[in-house]
Scaffold this active site. Structure first.
Site, PDB file in Angstrom:
ATOM      1  N   GLU A  95       1.833  -6.531  -5.262  1.00 55.39           N
ATOM      2  CA  GLU A  95       1.518  -5.794  -6.265  1.00 55.39           C
ATOM      3  C   GLU A  95       2.708  -4.703  -7.153  1.00 55.39           C
ATOM      4  O   GLU A  95       3.068  -4.735  -8.279  1.00 55.39           O
ATOM      5  CB  GLU A  95       0.370  -4.713  -5.810  1.00 55.39           C
ATOM      6  CG  GLU A  95       0.060  -3.630  -7.074  1.00 55.39           C
ATOM      7  CD  GLU A  95      -1.325  -3.180  -7.006  1.00 55.39           C
ATOM      8  OE1 GLU A  95      -2.450  -3.837  -6.374  1.00 55.39           O
ATOM      9  OE2 GLU A  95      -1.615  -2.071  -7.210  1.00 55.39           O
ATOM     10  N   ASP A 131       0.783  -1.202  -0.055  1.00 53.05           N
ATOM     11  CA  ASP A 131       0.053  -0.087  -0.001  1.00 53.05           C
ATOM     12  C   ASP A 131       0.950   1.171   0.107  1.00 53.05           C
ATOM     13  O   ASP A 131       0.689   2.059  -0.737  1.00 53.05           O
ATOM     14  CB  ASP A 131      -0.817  -0.137   1.352  1.00 53.05           C
ATOM     15  CG  ASP A 131      -1.749  -1.316   1.282  1.00 53.05           C
ATOM     16  OD1 ASP A 131      -2.451  -1.381   0.490  1.00 53.05           O
ATOM     17  OD2 ASP A 131      -1.525  -2.137   2.114  1.00 53.05           O
TER      18      ASP A 131
HETATM   19  O1  TRH Z   1       4.550  -6.034   0.662  1.00 55.73           O
HETATM   20  P1  TRH Z   1       3.443  -6.613  -0.218  1.00 55.73           P
HETATM   21  O2  TRH Z   1       3.038  -8.035  -0.044  1.00 55.73           O
HETATM   22  O3  TRH Z   1       2.331  -5.757  -0.315  1.00 55.73           O
HETATM   23  C1  TRH Z   1       0.835  -6.105  -0.677  1.00 55.73           C
HETATM   24  C2  TRH Z   1       0.404  -6.240  -2.027  1.00 55.73           C
HETATM   25  O4  TRH Z   1       0.261  -4.845  -2.263  1.00 55.73           O
HETATM   26  C3  TRH Z   1      -1.074  -6.672  -1.900  1.00 55.73           C
HETATM   27  O5  TRH Z   1      -1.841  -6.474  -3.241  1.00 55.73           O
HETATM   28  C4  TRH Z   1      -1.673  -5.780  -0.965  1.00 55.73           C
HETATM   29  O6  TRH Z   1      -2.976  -5.981  -0.561  1.00 55.73           O
HETATM   30  C5  TRH Z   1      -1.096  -6.004   0.549  1.00 55.73           C
HETATM   31  O7  TRH Z   1       0.311  -5.783   0.266  1.00 55.73           O
HETATM   32  C6  TRH Z   1      -1.641  -5.066   1.651  1.00 55.73           C
HETATM   33  O8  TRH Z   1       4.092  -6.746  -1.944  1.00 55.73           O
HETATM   34  P2  TRH Z   1       4.579  -5.474  -2.962  1.00 55.73           P
HETATM   35  O9  TRH Z   1       3.400  -4.987  -3.461  1.00 55.73           O
HETATM   36  O10 TRH Z   1       5.337  -5.993  -3.677  1.00 55.73           O
HETATM   37  O11 TRH Z   1       5.548  -4.307  -1.881  1.00 55.73           O
HETATM   38  C7  TRH Z   1       6.585  -4.433  -1.500  1.00 55.73           C
HETATM   39  C8  TRH Z   1       7.289  -2.995  -1.703  1.00 55.73           C
HETATM   40  O12 TRH Z   1       8.601  -3.163  -0.961  1.00 55.73           O
HETATM   41  C9  TRH Z   1       7.485  -2.489  -2.923  1.00 55.73           C
HETATM   42  O13 TRH Z   1       7.236  -0.981  -3.054  1.00 55.73           O
HETATM   43  C10 TRH Z   1       9.027  -2.915  -3.304  1.00 55.73           C
HETATM   44  C11 TRH Z   1       9.429  -2.791  -2.107  1.00 55.73           C
HETATM   45  N1  TRH Z   1      10.635  -3.333  -1.563  1.00 55.73           N
HETATM   46  C12 TRH Z   1      11.891  -2.474  -1.256  1.00 55.73           C
HETATM   47  O14 TRH Z   1      11.764  -1.180  -1.277  1.00 55.73           O
HETATM   48  N2  TRH Z   1      13.040  -2.930  -0.922  1.00 55.73           N
HETATM   49  C13 TRH Z   1      13.308  -4.197  -0.798  1.00 55.73           C
HETATM   50  O15 TRH Z   1      14.225  -4.796  -0.662  1.00 55.73           O
HETATM   51  C14 TRH Z   1      12.019  -5.019  -1.404  1.00 55.73           C
HETATM   52  C15 TRH Z   1      12.080  -6.721  -1.098  1.00 55.73           C
HETATM   53  C16 TRH Z   1      10.968  -4.590  -1.631  1.00 55.73           C
END
Ligand code: TRH
Length: 376
Positions: A268, A17
């Site tokens: 996402e 989010d």
């Molecule tokens: O963390 P998530 O599982 O987020 C989820 C999804 O958005 C889902 O649809 C929603 O319903 C739920 O949250 C509440 O995975 P996502 O979306 O990939 O977000 C991870 C974020 O972290 C993304 O902006 C990339 C960031 N990230 C970093 O900045 N550094 C890192 O080392 C890693 C591994 C990720």
């Protein structure tokens, strides 16, 4: 002028989010010249993604974005020209009561490749004197599009094709450059992580697996027979070297995806980032009730890989379905690796094809302009 936008973000769990909202806020400001307030309910989680955030301050400016604690919303008199309610997070009642009929109110929905998205995108519902509009991100031109900064694909391609830039980046993470296959791993803890690591150890390719610190570390540790592991550790089993990285900044995470040969992503935002990285990837959707996540996965597989040749399409389907199931066998993994050269070419083609569509932030700006009769 619709210059002032407020984005409201509630952190349900994980980082998706805030990951999406922070990225959107920066793009709207940097590429569209808008004045953005980002309202966040949980600053302590947001701090992981927003460097320098001071969780004790009700408001602060970081990278030209005014960041405000959700609870400060009641003291604001003037609503913005455009209000983005991220993922149906429900606007604060005090703020809602100040919104006028001409305030553009947009609910930003979650991303899906399902076909119904085209019909629901840009719908609306009435709330007394206000209208709430529904903006659905998606993969086709009649949806709200995908979040994509102007230069991201070109930047990723530059890094992916320049060994010296890759070397510098790896060095900045205390990693050595070599010719082993490079894989990044970001997933939910319920994934069959032991099966995957076992497959990497027993496949015919020497593998470097990079794991940014997240909730999967205890499961990764147990695969190597340890109780815990920490950032900087390197663990080895047969053909597999596993490197525990810190949780990276969003910019460095993009770079990691761009230099790897295969990326495991989830949720996402990392899913979309893997697309812009242009490298083969395996996506684990966020777990939902009634198997909705499987429906979402199948819709995406059909959309993205539907035109791939039979062998590479089959290996991709098998790997994804194994990854969201109970186990991923060495055979499934080896078959995926055997098709990697083709997958690499076809994935990059899809990346370029999707990047020709208008991006989500630009579509939001056009959408809001159309709603206000081009007041911008
Ligand atoms: O963390 P998530 O599982 O987020 C989820 C999804 O958005 C889902 O649809 C929603 O319903 C739920 O949250 C509440 O995975 P996502 O979306 O990939 O977000 C991870 C974020 O972290 C993304 O902006 C990339 C960031 N990230 C970093 O900045 N550094 C890192 O080392 C890693 C591994 C990720």
């Amino acid at each position: 002028m619709n210059k002032h936008w407020d984005i409201f973000c509630k952190i349900v769990d994980n980082f998706g989010d805030i990951g999406v909202c922070w990225r959107l806020a920066r793009q709207l400001q940097a590429e569209h010249g808008l004045q953005i307030y980002l309202w966040i309910d949980d600053l302590s989680v947001a701090k992981q993604l927003i460097p320098g955030l001071d969780i004790t301050l009700p408001t602060q400016v970081i990278q030209n974005i005014a960041i405000a604690s959700w609870h400060a919303a009641s003291v604001f008199n003037e609503p913005a020209d455009v209000v983005i309610e991220a993922f149906s997070c429900e606007l604060p009642a005090a703020y809602l009561s100040k919104m006028r009929p001409n305030t553009v109110w947009i609910n930003l929905e979650y991303l899906s490749a399902e076909s119904w998205v085209e019909d629901f995108h840009a719908g609306n519902s009435k709330h007394n004197h206000l209208t709430r509009h529904f903006f659905f991100p998606g993969f086709t031109p009649v949806t709200g599009g995908l979040l994509r900064e102007h230069a991201i694909v070109a930047n990723n391609q530059q890094l992916a094709s320049n060994r010296s830039l890759q070397h510098q980046f790896l060095h900045s993470l205390n990693l050595e450059d070599n010719n082993r296959i490079k894989i990044s791993l970001f997933c939910y803890p319920h994934a069959p992580i032991h099966g995957l690591l076992n497959a990497m150890a027993h496949c015919n390719q020497p593998t470097d697996c990079y794991v940014p610190a997240s909730s999967i570390l205890p499961t990764v540790a147990s695969f190597f027979g340890k109780n815990s592991i920490v950032t900087g550790e390197v663990l080895t089993h047969k053909n597999l070297n596993l490197h525990v990285l810190p949780f990276l900044s969003q910019a460095d995470y993009d770079k990691l995806l761009a230099i790897c040969d295969i990326n495991f992503v989830r949720g996402e935002d990392s899913w979309v980032r893997a697309i812009w990285a242009g490298k083969p990837f395996i996506w684990q959707p966020y777990l939902q009730t009634e198997q909705t996540h499987i429906t979402k996965l199948k819709a995406f597989l059909a959309l993205f890989y539907g035109r791939f040749d039979h062998a590479s399409r089959q290996s991709t389907y098998d790997a994804h379905l194994a990854w969201i199931g109970n186990d991923i066998s060495t055979d499934v993994w080896q078959d995926y690796l055997n098709n990697l050269a083709t997958l690499k070419t076809l994935t990059l083609q899809q990346t370029h094809a999707l990047a020709t569509q208008t991006d989500l932030a630009t579509k939001l700006v056009i959408f809001s302009k159309n709603l206000t009769g081009n007041r911008v």
